[in-house]
Write an enzyme that holds these catalytic residues in place. Structure first.
Site, PDB file in Angstrom:
ATOM      1  N   ASN A  10      31.221  38.842  51.997  1.00 24.64           N
ATOM      2  CA  ASN A  10      30.410  38.933  50.780  1.00 24.64           C
ATOM      3  C   ASN A  10      29.540  37.681  50.733  1.00 24.64           C
ATOM      4  OD1 ASN A  10      29.381  38.985  48.212  1.00 24.64           O
ATOM      5  ND2 ASN A  10      31.358  38.776  47.166  1.00 24.64           N
ATOM      6  N   LYS A  12      27.346  36.900  48.624  1.00 22.49           N
ATOM      7  CA  LYS A  12      27.006  36.470  47.257  1.00 22.49           C
ATOM      8  C   LYS A  12      25.502  36.159  47.161  1.00 22.49           C
ATOM      9  CE  LYS A  12      31.765  35.142  46.584  1.00 22.49           C
ATOM     10  NZ  LYS A  12      32.759  34.300  45.934  1.00 22.49           N
ATOM     11  N   HIS A  96      33.553  42.885  41.289  1.00 24.46           N
ATOM     12  CA  HIS A  96      33.865  41.531  41.758  1.00 24.46           C
ATOM     13  C   HIS A  96      34.133  40.635  40.557  1.00 24.46           C
ATOM     14  CE1 HIS A  96      33.503  37.570  43.527  1.00 24.46           C
ATOM     15  NE2 HIS A  96      33.806  38.161  44.672  1.00 24.46           N
ATOM     16  N   GLU A  98      33.189  37.794  39.846  1.00 26.09           N
ATOM     17  CA  GLU A  98      32.000  37.121  39.303  1.00 26.09           C
ATOM     18  C   GLU A  98      31.211  38.073  38.401  1.00 26.09           C
ATOM     19  OE1 GLU A  98      30.758  35.696  43.147  1.00 26.09           O
ATOM     20  OE2 GLU A  98      32.547  34.433  43.142  1.00 26.09           O
ATOM     21  N   GLU A 168      41.626  40.043  44.762  1.00 22.18           N
ATOM     22  CA  GLU A 168      41.075  38.694  44.811  1.00 22.18           C
ATOM     23  C   GLU A 168      41.532  37.934  43.572  1.00 22.18           C
ATOM     24  OE1 GLU A 168      37.264  38.483  47.394  1.00 22.18           O
ATOM     25  OE2 GLU A 168      36.657  39.103  45.401  1.00 22.18           O
ATOM     26  N   GLY A 174      36.747  30.652  45.989  1.00 18.55           N
ATOM     27  CA  GLY A 174      35.869  29.493  46.091  1.00 18.55           C
ATOM     28  C   GLY A 174      36.559  28.176  45.769  1.00 18.55           C
ATOM     29  N   SER A 214      39.364  32.395  49.334  1.00 18.79           N
ATOM     30  CA  SER A 214      39.525  31.273  50.258  1.00 18.79           C
ATOM     31  C   SER A 214      40.125  31.671  51.606  1.00 18.79           C
ATOM     32  CB  SER A 214      40.329  30.140  49.610  1.00 18.79           C
ATOM     33  OG  SER A 214      39.640  29.650  48.462  1.00 18.79           O
TER      34      SER A 214
HETATM   35  P1  13P Z   1      35.713  32.674  48.907  1.00 20.90           P
HETATM   36  O1  13P Z   1      36.126  33.232  50.250  1.00 20.90           O
HETATM   37  O2  13P Z   1      34.536  31.776  48.970  1.00 20.90           O
HETATM   38  O3  13P Z   1      36.876  32.125  48.156  1.00 20.90           O
HETATM   39  O4  13P Z   1      35.193  33.955  48.059  1.00 20.90           O
HETATM   40  C1  13P Z   1      35.992  35.072  47.989  1.00 20.90           C
HETATM   41  C2  13P Z   1      35.220  36.170  47.365  1.00 20.90           C
HETATM   42  O5  13P Z   1      34.897  36.138  46.198  1.00 20.90           O
HETATM   43  C3  13P Z   1      34.810  37.286  48.225  1.00 20.90           C
HETATM   44  O6  13P Z   1      34.331  38.352  47.474  1.00 20.90           O
END
Ligand code: 13P
Length: 251
Positions: A10, A12, A96, A98, A168, A174, A214
Site C-alpha cells: 500500500n 499510501k 483502511h 487511515e 492491521e 507506521g 510495520s
Molecule cells: P506500515 O507497514 O508502514 O506500518 O503500514 C501498514 C499499513 O497501513 C498498510 O496498509
C-alpha cells in the site's frame, strides 16, 4: 488447507509518476519466477494507469487504495470501480484505518464501498483493526467482530472468493511496533472462526487473511509461518524495492 499467499504493498500518498514507474518496474522484475504467491501493488489513483502499464507483462496485480460504489455520477472526489478497471486495476482496498480515523469512514460506508467493488468484480481487501486503547481495554475481538460483520453485511457466500481481510492493528501501523506473531495469529484465527460462523467452514478455509502493521524484511518470515497468516499488507517497507523485494520472497 493451503492458501495462496498474497503480499500487498500500500503506497499510501506517496510517489510521483516517475517514482511509481521505477518502483513498479523493479518490483515486477523481482516477481518473475515467483509462482506460488500473488503480489499486489496499490499506488495512488494518479499513477494507476502508469503502474498498470509498467507491470503488464508480469503477474503483479494492481489495485486502488479506496473505491466508490457507483459506476459514475455526482460524487466529487471519488473514483469508481469502472474507472479503476479502466486504469488497469483489478483490486481495491477498503476500510483502511487511515480512512476510518482521519476521514471518519464508518462501517456502513466501508460496507457500501466493499459491495460496490465486488459488484464490479474487484478483488477487495477489507481492513480491520483495533486501536491501542481498545486493545488495552480488552475490546480487540469485539471491535474486529463489529468491523467484519458490518463491513460484510449483504455480501453473499458466492462473493467471498473475491474478498481478502487484512488485520492491521492501528497501534502497529507506521510505528515500527509490530504485533507479536502470537498476537497476530490469535486475531487471524478469531477472524477465520468468525467467517466460518457467518458463512461456512469451506469459505473460511479459503479466505486469505493478511497481517499489516510495520511488516518488514526482518519480521515477515516469522509472521508468514503462522497458520492463519496468509500474507501481508505493507506500508512503509513497500516503498523501497529492496525491502519489498525481500518481503515478497518471504521464506
Ligand atoms: P506500515 O507497514 O508502514 O506500518 O503500514 C501498514 C499499513 O497501513 C498498510 O496498509
Amino acid at each position: 488447507m493451503k492458501r495462496r499467499a498474497l503480499i500487498a504493498g500500500n503506497w499510501k500518498m506517496h510517489t510521483t509518476v516517475m517514482d511509481a514507474c521505477h518502483l513498479a518496474a523493479d518490483i515486477a522484475g523481482q516477481c518473475s519466477g515467483l509462482l506460488d504467491r500473488d503480489v499486489l501493488l496499490a499506488p495512488p489513483f494518479t499513477v494507476l494507469s502508469e503502474v498498470s502499464h509498467v507491470i503488464r507483462e508480469s503477474a503483479v496485480i494492481v489495485g486502488a487504495q479506496n473505491v466508490c460504489w457507483e459506476e459514475k455520477g455526482a460524487f466529487t472526489g471519488e473514483i469508481s470501480p469502472v474507472m479503476i478497471r479502466d486504469a488497469g486495476g483489478s483490486a481495491a482496498i477498503v476500510g483502511h484505518s487511515e480512512r476510518r480515523q482521519i476521514f471518519h469512514e464508518d462501517d456502513a460506508l466501508i460496507g457500501k464501498r466493499l459491495r460496490g467493488a465486488l459488484s464490479f468484480g474487484l478483488l477487495t481487501i477489507l481492513c480491520v483493526g483495533e486501536t491501542l486503547a481498545e486493545r488495552e481495554e480488552g475490546r480487540t475481538f469485539g471491535i474486529i467482530e463489529g468491523q467484519i460483520r458490518n463491513g460484510l453485511a449483504g455480501v453473499e457466500a458466492g462473493q467471498m472468493a473475491k474478498v481478502v481481510i487484512a488485520y492491521e492493528p492501528v497501534w502497529a501501523i507506521g510505528t515500527g511496533k509490530t504485533a507479536s506473531t502470537e498476537q497476530a495469529q490469535e486475531v487471524h484465527a478469531f477472524i477465520r472462526n468468525l467467517i466460518s460462523a457467518m458463512y461456512e467452514k469451506s469459505i473460511a478455509d479459503q479466505l486469505r487473511i493478511l497481517y499489516g502493521g510495520s511488516v518488514n524484511q526482518g519480521n515477515v518470515d516469522a509472521l508468514m509461518a503462522q497458520q492463519d497468516i496468509d500474507g501481508a499488507l505493507v506500508g512503509g517497507a513497500a516503498l523501497n524495492a529492496e525491502s519489498f523485494g525481500r518481503i515478497i520472497h518471504f521464506r
